[in-house]
Design a protein around this motif. Sequence first.
Motif, PDB file in Angstrom:
ATOM      1  N   ASP A  43       0.813  -1.217   0.000  1.00 45.49           N
ATOM      2  CA  ASP A  43       0.000   0.000   0.000  1.00 45.49           C
ATOM      3  C   ASP A  43       0.846   1.266   0.000  1.00 45.49           C
ATOM      4  O   ASP A  43       0.411   2.308  -0.500  1.00 45.49           O
ATOM      5  CB  ASP A  43      -0.938   0.008   1.221  1.00 45.49           C
ATOM      6  CG  ASP A  43      -2.058  -1.018   1.086  1.00 45.49           C
ATOM      7  OD1 ASP A  43      -2.313  -1.475  -0.051  1.00 45.49           O
ATOM      8  OD2 ASP A  43      -2.668  -1.358   2.114  1.00 45.49           O
ATOM      9  N   ASP A  44       2.057   1.181   0.555  1.00 40.10           N
ATOM     10  CA  ASP A  44       2.916   2.362   0.586  1.00 40.10           C
ATOM     11  C   ASP A  44       3.759   2.507  -0.687  1.00 40.10           C
ATOM     12  O   ASP A  44       4.607   3.394  -0.778  1.00 40.10           O
ATOM     13  CB  ASP A  44       3.823   2.332   1.814  1.00 40.10           C
ATOM     14  CG  ASP A  44       4.763   1.128   1.843  1.00 40.10           C
ATOM     15  OD1 ASP A  44       4.748   0.337   0.879  1.00 40.10           O
ATOM     16  OD2 ASP A  44       5.504   0.980   2.846  1.00 40.10           O
ATOM     17  N   GLY A  45       3.545   1.613  -1.651  1.00 38.35           N
ATOM     18  CA  GLY A  45       4.253   1.703  -2.923  1.00 38.35           C
ATOM     19  C   GLY A  45       5.551   0.930  -2.989  1.00 38.35           C
ATOM     20  O   GLY A  45       6.209   0.909  -4.035  1.00 38.35           O
ATOM     21  N   LYS A  46       5.942   0.279  -1.913  1.00 36.10           N
ATOM     22  CA  LYS A  46       7.173  -0.502  -1.927  1.00 36.10           C
ATOM     23  C   LYS A  46       6.942  -1.801  -2.706  1.00 36.10           C
ATOM     24  O   LYS A  46       5.874  -2.404  -2.645  1.00 36.10           O
ATOM     25  CB  LYS A  46       7.652  -0.784  -0.511  1.00 36.10           C
ATOM     26  CG  LYS A  46       8.142   0.469   0.204  1.00 36.10           C
ATOM     27  CD  LYS A  46       8.672   0.160   1.590  1.00 36.10           C
ATOM     28  CE  LYS A  46       9.185   1.437   2.262  1.00 36.10           C
ATOM     29  NZ  LYS A  46       9.647   1.166   3.647  1.00 36.10           N
ATOM     30  N   LEU A  47       8.007  -2.236  -3.397  1.00 36.71           N
ATOM     31  CA  LEU A  47       7.913  -3.410  -4.260  1.00 36.71           C
ATOM     32  C   LEU A  47       8.654  -4.581  -3.630  1.00 36.71           C
ATOM     33  O   LEU A  47       9.724  -4.415  -3.039  1.00 36.71           O
ATOM     34  CB  LEU A  47       8.524  -3.103  -5.630  1.00 36.71           C
ATOM     35  CG  LEU A  47       8.332  -4.154  -6.733  1.00 36.71           C
ATOM     36  CD1 LEU A  47       6.869  -4.245  -7.144  1.00 36.71           C
ATOM     37  CD2 LEU A  47       9.205  -3.823  -7.949  1.00 36.71           C
ATOM     38  N   SER A  48       8.074  -5.767  -3.779  1.00 39.53           N
ATOM     39  CA  SER A  48       8.742  -6.985  -3.325  1.00 39.53           C
ATOM     40  C   SER A  48       8.500  -8.094  -4.337  1.00 39.53           C
ATOM     41  O   SER A  48       7.691  -7.960  -5.255  1.00 39.53           O
ATOM     42  CB  SER A  48       8.250  -7.405  -1.930  1.00 39.53           C
ATOM     43  OG  SER A  48       6.860  -7.700  -1.965  1.00 39.53           O
ATOM     44  N   ILE A  49       9.233  -9.193  -4.171  1.00 42.53           N
ATOM     45  CA  ILE A  49       9.114 -10.359  -5.044  1.00 42.53           C
ATOM     46  C   ILE A  49       8.653 -11.541  -4.207  1.00 42.53           C
ATOM     47  O   ILE A  49       9.241 -11.832  -3.156  1.00 42.53           O
ATOM     48  CB  ILE A  49      10.466 -10.724  -5.696  1.00 42.53           C
ATOM     49  CG1 ILE A  49      11.089  -9.512  -6.375  1.00 42.53           C
ATOM     50  CG2 ILE A  49      10.293 -11.884  -6.683  1.00 42.53           C
ATOM     51  CD1 ILE A  49      12.570  -9.712  -6.727  1.00 42.53           C
ATOM     52  N   ASN A  50       7.616 -12.226  -4.654  1.00 39.10           N
ATOM     53  CA  ASN A  50       7.199 -13.480  -4.040  1.00 39.10           C
ATOM     54  C   ASN A  50       7.674 -14.640  -4.901  1.00 39.10           C
ATOM     55  O   ASN A  50       7.528 -14.607  -6.127  1.00 39.10           O
ATOM     56  CB  ASN A  50       5.679 -13.558  -3.923  1.00 39.10           C
ATOM     57  CG  ASN A  50       5.163 -12.970  -2.625  1.00 39.10           C
ATOM     58  OD1 ASN A  50       5.937 -12.504  -1.788  1.00 39.10           O
ATOM     59  ND2 ASN A  50       3.857 -12.983  -2.440  1.00 39.10           N
ATOM     60  N   LEU A  51       8.233 -15.655  -4.262  1.00 42.15           N
ATOM     61  CA  LEU A  51       8.549 -16.919  -4.928  1.00 42.15           C
ATOM     62  C   LEU A  51       7.549 -17.932  -4.406  1.00 42.15           C
ATOM     63  O   LEU A  51       7.450 -18.132  -3.188  1.00 42.15           O
ATOM     64  CB  LEU A  51       9.979 -17.353  -4.618  1.00 42.15           C
ATOM     65  CG  LEU A  51      10.472 -18.616  -5.327  1.00 42.15           C
ATOM     66  CD1 LEU A  51      10.546 -18.395  -6.837  1.00 42.15           C
ATOM     67  CD2 LEU A  51      11.831 -19.046  -4.790  1.00 42.15           C
ATOM     68  N   ALA A  52       6.802 -18.577  -5.298  1.00 43.40           N
ATOM     69  CA  ALA A  52       5.675 -19.383  -4.852  1.00 43.40           C
ATOM     70  C   ALA A  52       5.508 -20.653  -5.672  1.00 43.40           C
ATOM     71  O   ALA A  52       5.959 -20.748  -6.820  1.00 43.40           O
ATOM     72  CB  ALA A  52       4.394 -18.555  -4.924  1.00 43.40           C
ATOM     73  N   THR A  53       4.837 -21.631  -5.053  1.00 48.44           N
ATOM     74  CA  THR A  53       4.356 -22.819  -5.759  1.00 48.44           C
ATOM     75  C   THR A  53       2.848 -22.949  -5.622  1.00 48.44           C
ATOM     76  O   THR A  53       2.225 -23.687  -6.349  1.00 48.44           O
ATOM     77  CB  THR A  53       4.998 -24.100  -5.193  1.00 48.44           C
ATOM     78  OG1 THR A  53       4.521 -24.310  -3.853  1.00 48.44           O
ATOM     79  CG2 THR A  53       6.516 -24.005  -5.208  1.00 48.44           C
ATOM     80  N   PHE A  54       2.262 -22.268  -4.626  1.00 50.00           N
ATOM     81  CA  PHE A  54       0.845 -22.348  -4.266  1.00 50.00           C
ATOM     82  C   PHE A  54       0.490 -23.742  -3.747  1.00 50.00           C
ATOM     83  O   PHE A  54      -0.674 -24.124  -3.729  1.00 50.00           O
ATOM     84  CB  PHE A  54      -0.054 -21.948  -5.441  1.00 50.00           C
ATOM     85  CG  PHE A  54       0.323 -20.624  -6.033  1.00 50.00           C
ATOM     86  CD1 PHE A  54       0.030 -19.446  -5.360  1.00 50.00           C
ATOM     87  CD2 PHE A  54       1.018 -20.542  -7.224  1.00 50.00           C
ATOM     88  CE1 PHE A  54       0.400 -18.218  -5.873  1.00 50.00           C
ATOM     89  CE2 PHE A  54       1.401 -19.319  -7.751  1.00 50.00           C
ATOM     90  CZ  PHE A  54       1.098 -18.161  -7.075  1.00 50.00           C
ATOM     91  N   GLY A  55       1.534 -24.487  -3.341  1.00 50.62           N
ATOM     92  CA  GLY A  55       1.330 -25.835  -2.837  1.00 50.62           C
ATOM     93  C   GLY A  55       1.953 -26.025  -1.473  1.00 50.62           C
ATOM     94  O   GLY A  55       2.164 -25.069  -0.721  1.00 50.62           O
ATOM     95  N   ILE A  56       2.296 -27.299  -1.144  1.00 54.42           N
ATOM     96  CA  ILE A  56       2.765 -27.621   0.202  1.00 54.42           C
ATOM     97  C   ILE A  56       4.129 -28.317   0.219  1.00 54.42           C
ATOM     98  O   ILE A  56       4.780 -28.370   1.264  1.00 54.42           O
ATOM     99  CB  ILE A  56       1.738 -28.503   0.948  1.00 54.42           C
ATOM    100  CG1 ILE A  56       1.473 -29.796   0.164  1.00 54.42           C
ATOM    101  CG2 ILE A  56       0.436 -27.722   1.178  1.00 54.42           C
ATOM    102  CD1 ILE A  56       0.566 -30.777   0.899  1.00 54.42           C
ATOM    103  N   ASP A  57       4.581 -28.846  -0.915  1.00 52.78           N
ATOM    104  CA  ASP A  57       5.833 -29.599  -0.928  1.00 52.78           C
ATOM    105  C   ASP A  57       7.052 -28.685  -0.882  1.00 52.78           C
ATOM    106  O   ASP A  57       7.043 -27.573  -1.436  1.00 52.78           O
ATOM    107  CB  ASP A  57       5.927 -30.460  -2.189  1.00 52.78           C
ATOM    108  CG  ASP A  57       5.080 -31.720  -2.085  1.00 52.78           C
ATOM    109  OD1 ASP A  57       4.382 -31.873  -1.066  1.00 52.78           O
ATOM    110  OD2 ASP A  57       5.109 -32.525  -3.033  1.00 52.78           O
ATOM    111  N   ALA A  58       8.106 -29.201  -0.234  1.00 49.48           N
ATOM    112  CA  ALA A  58       9.368 -28.465  -0.197  1.00 49.48           C
ATOM    113  C   ALA A  58       9.964 -28.371  -1.595  1.00 49.48           C
ATOM    114  O   ALA A  58       9.729 -29.222  -2.465  1.00 49.48           O
ATOM    115  CB  ALA A  58      10.347 -29.168   0.738  1.00 49.48           C
ATOM    116  N   VAL A  59      10.735 -27.325  -1.824  1.00 49.27           N
ATOM    117  CA  VAL A  59      11.404 -27.095  -3.106  1.00 49.27           C
ATOM    118  C   VAL A  59      12.890 -26.926  -2.845  1.00 49.27           C
ATOM    119  O   VAL A  59      13.292 -26.250  -1.892  1.00 49.27           O
ATOM    120  CB  VAL A  59      10.845 -25.826  -3.799  1.00 49.27           C
ATOM    121  CG1 VAL A  59      11.704 -25.432  -4.994  1.00 49.27           C
ATOM    122  CG2 VAL A  59       9.415 -26.057  -4.248  1.00 49.27           C
ATOM    123  N   SER A  60      13.716 -27.529  -3.705  1.00 46.85           N
ATOM    124  CA  SER A  60      15.165 -27.362  -3.572  1.00 46.85           C
ATOM    125  C   SER A  60      15.806 -27.358  -4.944  1.00 46.85           C
ATOM    126  O   SER A  60      15.234 -27.855  -5.919  1.00 46.85           O
ATOM    127  CB  SER A  60      15.764 -28.480  -2.713  1.00 46.85           C
ATOM    128  OG  SER A  60      15.540 -29.739  -3.327  1.00 46.85           O
TER     129      SER A  60
END
Length: 708
Positions: free
Chosen positions: A149-166
């Motif tokens: 809301d304050d205009g700051k930008l970030s990056i999300n890394l996602a799978t939208f799931g539950i398993d671990a990622v490596s």
Amino acid sequence: MQKPIKNLFLFLSIAFSVISNSQTNKIKNNVFDASAISKNGIEILNGYSAVPNNGVLGNYSVTLPEYESVVYISTIGREKILDGMNRVFSWAAKDLKTIVTKDFNPDTKAGGEPSRNGLLALFKLKNDEFLLLQGVTSPKAMSYFVIADDGKLSINLATFGIDAVSGDIPLITYARGKNVYDVFQKAWKNAIYTEALKGRTAMRYEKEYPEIFKYLGWCSWEQYHTKVSSDLMVDAMQKIEKSPLPIRWVLLDNGHEHSYKSADGMNSSRMLSLKGSPETFPNGFKPMMDAKTEKIKWTGIWHTMNAHWQGLHPEHEIHELDPYLVKISKSGGFDVMMPKGDYESSQKFYNTLIGSAKKDGFDFVKIDNQNRQIAFYQGMSNPVAIVSQHAQSLESAALEHSDGLMNCFCLDMLSLMNTKYSATSRVSVDYLLNNEAKAKSHLLQSYQNTLWMGQAVWPDHDMFHSSDKFCGQMMAVSKAMSGAPIYLSDAPVDFQEKLVLPLSYSDGELLRPLAPAVPLPESVMLSALTTPQAYRVVAPLQHGAAAFVAYNLMHPAPADKVTSAFRVKDYEAAGEFIQPKAESWKAPKEGLVFYDWYEQKGGKLENEYKFDLIGFADKLVQLSPIKNGWSVIGNPNKYLSASTVKSIEYSDKKLKIVMIESGELVVYNPSPISCSSAKKIENMGNGLWKLYLPEAQKNFEVVITLKD
């Protein structure tokens, strides 16, 4: 469909050279320092390992350099990321905070407020450079941007799931420079040549463009929607056959399915079999196949990525798929059957789906609803991995069983970064008949999204009605500029021949530019729907010519006229989107000739050609080089006039031209000319001459000389 890349050694060599020069380490303490970017690169999380929290693996703050303005590419719905991805807009603003304020509404027909979750962010910096930040979808995870809301930008890394990622996970690709087209291409190349994405997609020029889509087509959707039947389709095909328009293929869109139907329509519609509806297609698709002719050579059929909007019904009849399906309970209180996430199940599902179209006699398939699929698997193991596999399986099935794949509802990185063979994809919201505001939004989306999607595909601008009272011709011109499939949706009785015939030759083959049209640099950052300023685009044509279109897209249209121009410097941007990348175009020493298509006039360009746009309007202008005193406009009856010319030989007193198909021909020379092939030569003024030649002769040679 394209066959696999032949020169694997060259591909790997290019990939290695790009990757070795572009991997960086700009993340410290979960902060990505974009202010330190000086050129192109890609951020890869080497040896990464994490478990998702509510589907998200990690969040990274972004430190930005000072900037003058931003274009943020996202969908509608403030929190949306998994849905709505045929509604991807180019939100132009002075800063990111403006985009997430409540009163920011530049597109009244978008259908909602901008999503804070974005695919790309393009910044215009204070030193006239551009900085592009772009998310990446690998087979394990996808990244996207978030505006707070304050205009700051970030990056999300996602799978939208539950398993671990490596593993080594690409997080973000980026590029910086003064050439806006370069930053899009470099960022794209950085991503697709990483080890994680290698071989999953390709550059546009590396793919084989389907033969079918080189010809004019027709689609049932916008005219008839789901109210299609076997009788209606056969009747339409018979009328198209009798029409003077050289339509060569017909697409049966949504409405033909044997599916479970309920009062809420597509929200619970599920497939029962891959046959046609027993009520509306009682004899299957054979009557359509019997209606094919020498003229209507090809037919296509519509399906969705899930087979139907909500997948297969639990009581479906496609029992050979049973071992490969998983039951998913939807929030609406019903169950759907979807392909499992493993390779074998995915391959079986799409080979069955696309193979059924082939068995029924269809030559190509349109696949809709692609990026909505990931929401079906949300909360399961790894939805990004599952849907990435499905996209690859679809591509392989289409390569084997179809002569073309028409991607639809796919304006997202997951879809685009898995276009392994397919050469076209939709780049816009659906076209709507007789809707001025929607038409403006549609045009803007089509060109803006080409900047990033056009790296991998030819940009499909969707079907259109030639009889549209607001923009029939405008739509025809924009489709010509795209270089992608062009298909009508009028009822055949409503075809406007004079608006359609300029798109193709007499056999229906389309005139196509060397690269799809993109906005000129000054228009890329323009909020075109709210600013009384021309939105200008360019497409390169054969023999050094270029087609330009200027639009007045402000809505409501301003009361005053909008004055614009095309200039010599605009010509120098014309070749920037050609693949593989060539040298930038330069205006020839002898200058350029302009040709105003609508007014059928022109002459030597003296710095600029000025014009006014009143209301919802466009202006189509071609710029052609002068060589040895000559310039070739081409056939003035075709929108892309220069594309009608196969070859040109210039000399001081003679011009030798081979036309792909003969007809009228316009050339420039300050001196009077003669031509024995011409029935008549008309002096159009300002050095332009129109030659009336025999009609519709292939590879027609014309020799023009200066009069003594």
